[in-house]
Structures are given as structure tokens and as C-alpha cells.
Design a protein around this motif. Structure first.
Motif, PDB file in Angstrom:
ATOM      1  N   SER A 240      59.177  28.264  48.574  1.00  0.00           N
ATOM      2  CA  SER A 240      57.778  27.886  48.768  1.00  0.00           C
ATOM      3  C   SER A 240      57.427  26.793  47.770  1.00  0.00           C
ATOM      4  O   SER A 240      57.726  26.911  46.580  1.00  0.00           O
ATOM      5  CB  SER A 240      56.864  29.095  48.565  1.00  0.00           C
ATOM      6  OG  SER A 240      57.160  30.099  49.521  1.00  0.00           O
ATOM      7  N   VAL A 241      56.795  25.743  48.265  1.00  0.00           N
ATOM      8  CA  VAL A 241      56.525  24.558  47.449  1.00  0.00           C
ATOM      9  C   VAL A 241      55.050  24.197  47.526  1.00  0.00           C
ATOM     10  O   VAL A 241      54.430  24.306  48.589  1.00  0.00           O
ATOM     11  CB  VAL A 241      57.378  23.369  47.938  1.00  0.00           C
ATOM     12  CG1 VAL A 241      57.042  22.113  47.160  1.00  0.00           C
ATOM     13  CG2 VAL A 241      58.856  23.682  47.824  1.00  0.00           C
ATOM     14  N   ARG A 242      54.503  23.761  46.409  1.00  0.00           N
ATOM     15  CA  ARG A 242      53.155  23.182  46.384  1.00  0.00           C
ATOM     16  C   ARG A 242      53.256  21.749  45.879  1.00  0.00           C
ATOM     17  O   ARG A 242      53.754  21.496  44.776  1.00  0.00           O
ATOM     18  CB  ARG A 242      52.219  23.988  45.485  1.00  0.00           C
ATOM     19  CG  ARG A 242      50.874  23.298  45.230  1.00  0.00           C
ATOM     20  CD  ARG A 242      49.874  24.217  44.560  1.00  0.00           C
ATOM     21  NE  ARG A 242      49.461  25.277  45.472  1.00  0.00           N
ATOM     22  CZ  ARG A 242      48.547  26.201  45.176  1.00  0.00           C
ATOM     23  NH1 ARG A 242      47.970  26.198  43.985  1.00  0.00           N
ATOM     24  NH2 ARG A 242      48.231  27.127  46.053  1.00  0.00           N
ATOM     25  N   THR A 270      46.911  23.182  40.582  1.00  0.00           N
ATOM     26  CA  THR A 270      48.102  24.017  40.461  1.00  0.00           C
ATOM     27  C   THR A 270      47.760  25.499  40.555  1.00  0.00           C
ATOM     28  O   THR A 270      48.506  26.291  41.155  1.00  0.00           O
ATOM     29  CB  THR A 270      48.797  23.744  39.108  1.00  0.00           C
ATOM     30  OG1 THR A 270      49.222  22.387  39.087  1.00  0.00           O
ATOM     31  CG2 THR A 270      50.003  24.647  38.897  1.00  0.00           C
ATOM     32  N   SER A 271      46.628  25.889  39.989  1.00  0.00           N
ATOM     33  CA  SER A 271      46.265  27.309  39.907  1.00  0.00           C
ATOM     34  C   SER A 271      45.489  27.814  41.113  1.00  0.00           C
ATOM     35  O   SER A 271      45.168  29.002  41.184  1.00  0.00           O
ATOM     36  CB  SER A 271      45.438  27.552  38.639  1.00  0.00           C
ATOM     37  OG  SER A 271      44.242  26.780  38.669  1.00  0.00           O
ATOM     38  N   ALA A 272      45.167  26.935  42.054  1.00  0.00           N
ATOM     39  CA  ALA A 272      44.414  27.364  43.231  1.00  0.00           C
ATOM     40  C   ALA A 272      45.206  28.407  44.022  1.00  0.00           C
ATOM     41  O   ALA A 272      46.442  28.387  44.030  1.00  0.00           O
ATOM     42  CB  ALA A 272      44.104  26.161  44.114  1.00  0.00           C
ATOM     43  N   PRO A 273      44.534  29.355  44.678  1.00  0.00           N
ATOM     44  CA  PRO A 273      45.245  30.362  45.470  1.00  0.00           C
ATOM     45  C   PRO A 273      46.013  29.717  46.615  1.00  0.00           C
ATOM     46  O   PRO A 273      45.659  28.618  47.066  1.00  0.00           O
ATOM     47  CB  PRO A 273      44.125  31.270  45.978  1.00  0.00           C
ATOM     48  CG  PRO A 273      42.889  30.439  45.905  1.00  0.00           C
ATOM     49  CD  PRO A 273      43.072  29.529  44.735  1.00  0.00           C
ATOM     50  N   PRO A 274      47.075  30.373  47.100  1.00  0.00           N
ATOM     51  CA  PRO A 274      47.860  29.788  48.200  1.00  0.00           C
ATOM     52  C   PRO A 274      47.015  29.558  49.444  1.00  0.00           C
ATOM     53  O   PRO A 274      46.032  30.271  49.684  1.00  0.00           O
ATOM     54  CB  PRO A 274      48.948  30.847  48.455  1.00  0.00           C
ATOM     55  CG  PRO A 274      48.987  31.669  47.209  1.00  0.00           C
ATOM     56  CD  PRO A 274      47.604  31.647  46.653  1.00  0.00           C
ATOM     57  N   PRO A 281      53.539  29.704  45.731  1.00  0.00           N
ATOM     58  CA  PRO A 281      54.613  28.711  45.573  1.00  0.00           C
ATOM     59  C   PRO A 281      55.597  29.086  44.464  1.00  0.00           C
ATOM     60  O   PRO A 281      55.204  29.561  43.401  1.00  0.00           O
ATOM     61  CB  PRO A 281      53.861  27.421  45.234  1.00  0.00           C
ATOM     62  CG  PRO A 281      52.529  27.859  44.718  1.00  0.00           C
ATOM     63  CD  PRO A 281      52.204  29.145  45.434  1.00  0.00           C
ATOM     64  N   ASP A 282      56.870  28.839  44.743  1.00  0.00           N
ATOM     65  CA  ASP A 282      57.913  28.999  43.725  1.00  0.00           C
ATOM     66  C   ASP A 282      57.982  27.760  42.833  1.00  0.00           C
ATOM     67  O   ASP A 282      58.283  27.851  41.644  1.00  0.00           O
ATOM     68  CB  ASP A 282      59.282  29.204  44.388  1.00  0.00           C
ATOM     69  CG  ASP A 282      59.305  30.393  45.323  1.00  0.00           C
ATOM     70  OD1 ASP A 282      58.873  31.480  44.904  1.00  0.00           O
ATOM     71  OD2 ASP A 282      59.750  30.226  46.482  1.00  0.00           O
ATOM     72  N   THR A 489      53.636  24.629  51.396  1.00  0.00           N
ATOM     73  CA  THR A 489      54.533  24.620  52.540  1.00  0.00           C
ATOM     74  C   THR A 489      55.872  25.233  52.141  1.00  0.00           C
ATOM     75  O   THR A 489      56.057  25.646  50.993  1.00  0.00           O
ATOM     76  CB  THR A 489      54.722  23.184  53.076  1.00  0.00           C
ATOM     77  OG1 THR A 489      55.464  23.212  54.291  1.00  0.00           O
ATOM     78  CG2 THR A 489      55.451  22.316  52.058  1.00  0.00           C
ATOM     79  N   THR A 490      56.776  25.282  53.098  1.00  0.00           N
ATOM     80  CA  THR A 490      58.098  25.867  52.868  1.00  0.00           C
ATOM     81  C   THR A 490      59.168  24.806  53.054  1.00  0.00           C
ATOM     82  O   THR A 490      59.129  24.036  54.019  1.00  0.00           O
ATOM     83  CB  THR A 490      58.350  27.030  53.850  1.00  0.00           C
ATOM     84  OG1 THR A 490      57.357  28.040  53.640  1.00  0.00           O
ATOM     85  CG2 THR A 490      59.731  27.633  53.614  1.00  0.00           C
ATOM     86  N   LEU A 491      60.106  24.765  52.131  1.00  0.00           N
ATOM     87  CA  LEU A 491      61.225  23.836  52.201  1.00  0.00           C
ATOM     88  C   LEU A 491      62.476  24.612  52.545  1.00  0.00           C
ATOM     89  O   LEU A 491      62.834  25.579  51.868  1.00  0.00           O
ATOM     90  CB  LEU A 491      61.411  23.125  50.867  1.00  0.00           C
ATOM     91  CG  LEU A 491      62.585  22.141  50.774  1.00  0.00           C
ATOM     92  CD1 LEU A 491      62.304  20.907  51.624  1.00  0.00           C
ATOM     93  CD2 LEU A 491      62.840  21.743  49.328  1.00  0.00           C
ATOM     94  N   SER A 492      63.135  24.203  53.640  1.00  0.00           N
ATOM     95  CA  SER A 492      64.390  24.829  54.061  1.00  0.00           C
ATOM     96  C   SER A 492      65.553  24.044  53.482  1.00  0.00           C
ATOM     97  O   SER A 492      65.641  22.828  53.653  1.00  0.00           O
ATOM     98  CB  SER A 492      64.484  24.866  55.586  1.00  0.00           C
ATOM     99  OG  SER A 492      63.450  25.670  56.129  1.00  0.00           O
TER     100      SER A 492
END
Length: 531
Positions: A240-242, A270-274, A281-282, A489-492
Motif C-alpha cells: 500500500s502506497v501513499r 502524511t498523517s491523514a486517514p486512508p 499505507p506501508d 493506492t496499491t502497487l503490485s
């Protein structure tokens, strides 16, 4: 078409020069944000007919014909680069009091120098010019070599290489996976120039047939790779990426009057909720030089970062790194990327290798500084280039190959095996260029690096276009120009494909050799007919 070609062939003086400038300028419409790739057909068709006229006078010496071809190609290039790169002047307006005087150099001077490569391309084509399909191959050979040289000599500047016009969407990007940027460029020029054969008829059928077959292969391979090709990866891992895009005005960044406010805005995003439906985010990514001070000299800033990050999260951020040299010498400064954990500890770092001329350093510094030429980013002595680039490896083992800003326009900056990395990371600050074509052009070129390597790309901009790009150039998700926010978002992640940069280079030279051979054989036949 024959009548039109004949009229252009006979043009002289300012009319010929004006049409050459126009032909180049119209080709710039093929670049973002317009993406009208059909404009290149008009552009190169006109160039072929202009070169027919500048090289077709048997009463002139060979030297005069070569000079005429060079001038035609140079004017074509001048029109193309002025129309495509005028926005560079916007960067100089950020600090207008110090740099406005240099706007003519950026808007006209740089294009005039880059146009020399296109003049060389036309002159080289003239050496093996003929009256049929061979001259189309000669032009493709000349431009293919010239674009490669433009991307290589004097640190290179392959911005808006002709091949990008043939790759505006993912369907049309996939050929770069096999051929690389310069291979696609050489073949694109052949296709774009092929309609010129309608004006002379000689070599019409084979020339158009080859152009149609190349176009069909280009689109067919793209469709196959997107829809039917076996996957490039054997296993997938997801993180999981921000992406944080603060959209801070460049003038504000340069004033340095609100460093704390700029830093706090990054922390707030950075600290905002998902986002709804997204995981925590990881990895959080900040853009180029987003930290407005030297991190290692501000331990409180590292503490603040550690406080904001949750357990297990990692921040990847752009920042300036200072390296002390001792003995009264000034420090060296690097444009860097840091990886920081939830304890505020720096896990690893990577420095920029390929610096931006006049933005980060002054070429021929001793001479130009006497005339008042300075780099845009004011640091004592400018930035220093790193000797090598280091991948950034997360605690999970996933690794990113880092490219800072301008580095992403160079295919050769990425090694064949990505130095063991699983994806490309590009951080940038396109706020320099405002709401101009610049950020859109930069985004396309960064996007193509993912397709060439067959791996995903994370791109984070202060203000530009931030996005997650998959291995086929598809935008998974993104933030548009001037948007301020955080993208979750998600990075594969998968394994790195077998194809590498050596293959791209080899295929480019095979293509160039084939085009040169066709041009040379055709010119011999042309000479025999003339005699």
C-alpha cells in the motif's frame, strides 16, 4: 499531392525558410498535452519535399547541397524545439529579477543548439539521398542517429525525441519494450515521412507497404502484449502506497520564509486517514527536495517524521544532503532521496547522478560565472553529482530503483537488471514549469521508462503529475496537475523481465543499419539513373 510537392520543391528564400520552421512547429503538436501524433505525418512529409528541393540542383557543388540540407534541417529543428520547449522560460520567471534576462537563451538559444542535431540528420540523409523510397529510409537513418546522439553527447538531452510521438497511449507504447526509445524513433520517422512518396510516386507501393506493415506491427504487438501476452511476472506482491503531492508554489519554496509551514503541510498530508476502501499505507512518498532544510542538521525534523509515521511505515522523501569535507572547505551538496522509518531513523539514501545543466550546476563553470550565469537552485557551488545510484530497499525486501526528476528522461540511466530492484521510483518537482506542456511531457517520458523495463513505476511530484504506473504504462491511479492531496493506492510488484538495455541498443543499431543499407543501395541506383 504531386502538384503540391512540386511547388514546395521550387520554393526559395524566406518562403522555404518559413515553411521549414512551420513544418517543425506543427510536429510539436504530437507531444503532450496535445498528443496529435498525426501532426508528424504533415511535419515529415513537408520536410522530405523541402529536402528534395534543397538537394536537387545538379549545378550546385556537393558542399553547397549539403549546406542547403543542413540549413533546412536546422530550421525544421528550430521550429520543432521552440514550439515544444518554449515553456522552459517559465522556470526563469520564478525568480524573474535574477533570471528573466536568460529567457531568450532558454526559449531560442537552447532550441537553436538542439536544432543542430536535426540539421546534421538532414545533411547525413543528403549523402545517400535518392528520388524514391530510399530517401525516406535515409531520413529515418539520419534522424535515428541524430536523436541517439542528442540523448548521449554532453550529458544528453533527449526531451521530446520523435519516437514519443508514436507512443501517446499504452497500446502504442509496447514496442519500446522490445526496441527501446531510439529504435522506435528511427522506425517512426520512416512511417511519418512515407506520405511524401505520394508527391513523387517513385517507390510509392513498397514504401507505403512497409510503412503500413510497421504501423500494423506496432499496434498489433501493443494489443497482443496488453490483452493476450503471458504475464511478465511469475508472482505478485502488493504494498500500500501513499503519494503526497502538496502543490507548493515554487516561488514560495525558493523564498525560504515559510520552511516550517511547508514541512508541516507534508506531515499533515502524511498523517491523514486512508482513503475510503484503502489500507493504511506501508510506504509514503514525498517529492523531490520536499524537506526544506538539511535533514541531518535538524534532528527535530526527524523526530517529527517519526512521530507522524505509524508502526511499520516508511517514508521516502526528496531532500538536499550535505557532505562535509573539513579543512575549511565548503560542503558538497547532493540532490538526494532518503528512506526514513517510524523511529525517525534514516535507513538508506541515494543521490542524483545525472544533474540538470543550469538548474543544478553550471557547465564550464569558471568561464560562464564570469558572465553572471548561475544555476537556478542557489547553493554554494551548485549540486554535486553522485558517482553511482543506490536502490532503496524496504524492510520487507521490496526494492525501488530511484530516479530524481530529469533523470527519468534517459533510458540509459536504468541498468538492465534494475540493480536488483523490483520497480522504478521517480520523484520530481515540476512546479518550476507551471501550467504549461512541460509537466505533461515529463510525465509521458517517465511513463515510458516503466514500459521499456517491464516494471511498475511510482511517480511523485510536488506539482506535476503524481501516479502509479503499471508495467504496461497504464495509469493505475494518479493526481492531476495543480491538485493538492495524498493518493492512496496499491502497487503490485513482480519479478523483473528478461529483456534488458543491451537488447534495446542492439536492436536500435540493427534497425539503423538496415535503414542505412536501403538508403545506400537506393542512392547508387539513383546515381546510375542520373548518369
Amino acid at each position: 499531392m504531386e502538384r503540391l510537392a512540386g511547388r514546395i520543391l521550387l520554393l526559395g528564400g524566406w518562403r522555404r525558410a518559413g515553411l521549414a520552421l512551420f513544418a517543425g512547429a506543427i510536429g510539436a503538436l504530437a507531444m503532450p498535452p496535445f498528443g496529435v501524433f498525426a501532426a508528424m505525418f504533415v511535419s515529415f512529409t513537408l520536410l522530405v519535399w523541402l529536402l528534395d528541393g534543397s538537394t536537387g540542383n545538379p549545378e550546385r557543388s556537393g558542399t553547397l547541397n549539403l549546406r542547403a540540407a543542413f540549413v533546412t534541417g536546422w530550421l525544421f529543428g528550430l521550429g520543432y524545439f521552440v514550439a515544444g520547449l518554449w515553456w522552459l522560460g517559465n522556470a526563469l520567471l520564478v525568480d524573474a529579477s535574477g533570471f528573466a534576462w536568460a529567457i531568450p537563451l532558454a526559449v531560442l538559444g537552447l532550441p537553436a543548439m538542439l536544432a543542430i542535431f536535426y540539421g546534421f540528420a538532414a545533411m547525413l540523409a543528403r549523402l545517400v539521398w535518392s528520388d524514391g523510397m530510399g530517401r525516406i529510409a535515409a531520413l529515418a537513418f539520419g534522424f535515428g542517429l541524430a536523436e541517439w546522439l542528442r540523448g548521449t553527447l554532453a550529458t544528453g538531452f533527449p526531451w521530446n525525441a520523435i519516437g514519443y510521438a508514436a507512443m501517446p497511449v499504452p497500446l502504442m507504447m509496447q514496442s519500446s519494450y522490445v526496441l527501446g526509445l531510439f529504435g522506435v524513433t528511427a522506425l517512426s520517422v520512416f512511417v511519418f515521412a512515407a506520405p511524401a512518396l505520394l508527391g513523387t510516386r517513385r517507390g510509392l507501393v513498397p514504401g507505403l507497404l512497409i510503412a503500413v506493415l510497421l504501423s500494423a506491427a506496432h499496434l498489433g504487438y501493443g494489443g497482443w502484449r496488453l490483452s493476450f501476452a503471458p504475464p511478465d511476472t511469475t508472482e505478485q506482491r502488493q504494498i500500500s502506497v501513499r503519494l503526497v503531492q502538496p502543490a507548493i508554489d515554487q516561488a514560495q519554496k525558493m523564498e525560504n520564509s515559510d520552511r516550517v509551514g511547508i514541512f508541516e503541510k507534508h506531515l499533515t498530508l502524511t498523517s491523514a486517514p486512508p482513503a475510503e476502501g484503502q489500507k493504511r499505507p506501508d510506504v509514503i512518498v514525498w517529492p523531490e527536495t520536499s524537506v526544506p532544510f538539511i535533514l541531518t542538521e535538524n534532528p527535530d525534523a526527524l523526530v517529527r517524521i517519526g512521530d507522524v509515521l505509524q508502526d511499520g511505515q516508511v517514508l521516502i522523501t526528496g531532500a538536499v544532503r550535505a557532505e562535509e569535507r573539513g579543512a575549511g572547505l565548503p560542503p558538497l551538496y547532493y540532490n538526494s532521496i532518503y528512506m526514513i522509518d517510524d523511529k525517525g531513523q534514516i535507513l538508506s539514501a541515494s543521490d542524483k547522478v545525472h544533474l540538470t545543466p543550469f538548474g543544478e550546476y553550471v557547465p564550464f563553470e569558471d568561464v560562464l560565472r564570469r558572465f553572471g550565469v548561475e544555476e537556478l537552485i542557489s547553493l554554494p557551488g551548485g549540486f554535486s553529482p553522485a558517482a553511482s545510484r543506490s536502490p532503496l530497499t524496504l524492510p520487507s525486501g521490496i526494492s525501488f530503483y530511484p530516479l530524481i526528476c530529469y533523470e527519468a528522461i534517459f533510458p540509459g540511466e536504468i541498468p538492465p537488471d534494475l540493480a536488483g530492484a523490483n520497480a522504478i521510483l521517480n520523484i520530481t518537482n515540476d512546479a518550476w514549469f507551471g501550467a504549461t506542456p512541460g509537466p505533461y511531457q515529463h510525465f509521458l517520458q517517465s511513463r515510458l521508462r516503466a514500459v521499456e523495463r517491464g516494471v511498475p513505476l511510482l511517480r511523485d511530484a510536488n506539482n506535476g503529475i503524481s501516479a502509479v504506473i503499471d508495467a504496461h504504462g497504464e495509469v493505475v491511479d494518479g493526481l492531476s496537475l495543480n491538485a493538492s492531496g495524498a493518493l492512496d493506492t496499491t502497487l503490485s510488484i513482480g519479478s523483473v523481465p528478461k529483456w534488458n538495455n543491451f537488447d534495446h541498443n542492439l536492436n536500435f543499431w540493427l534497425i539503423l543499419g538496415s535503414l542505412g543499407f536501403v538508403a545506400f543501395i537506393s542512392s547508387l541506383g539513383f546515381i546510375r539513373r542520373m548518369n
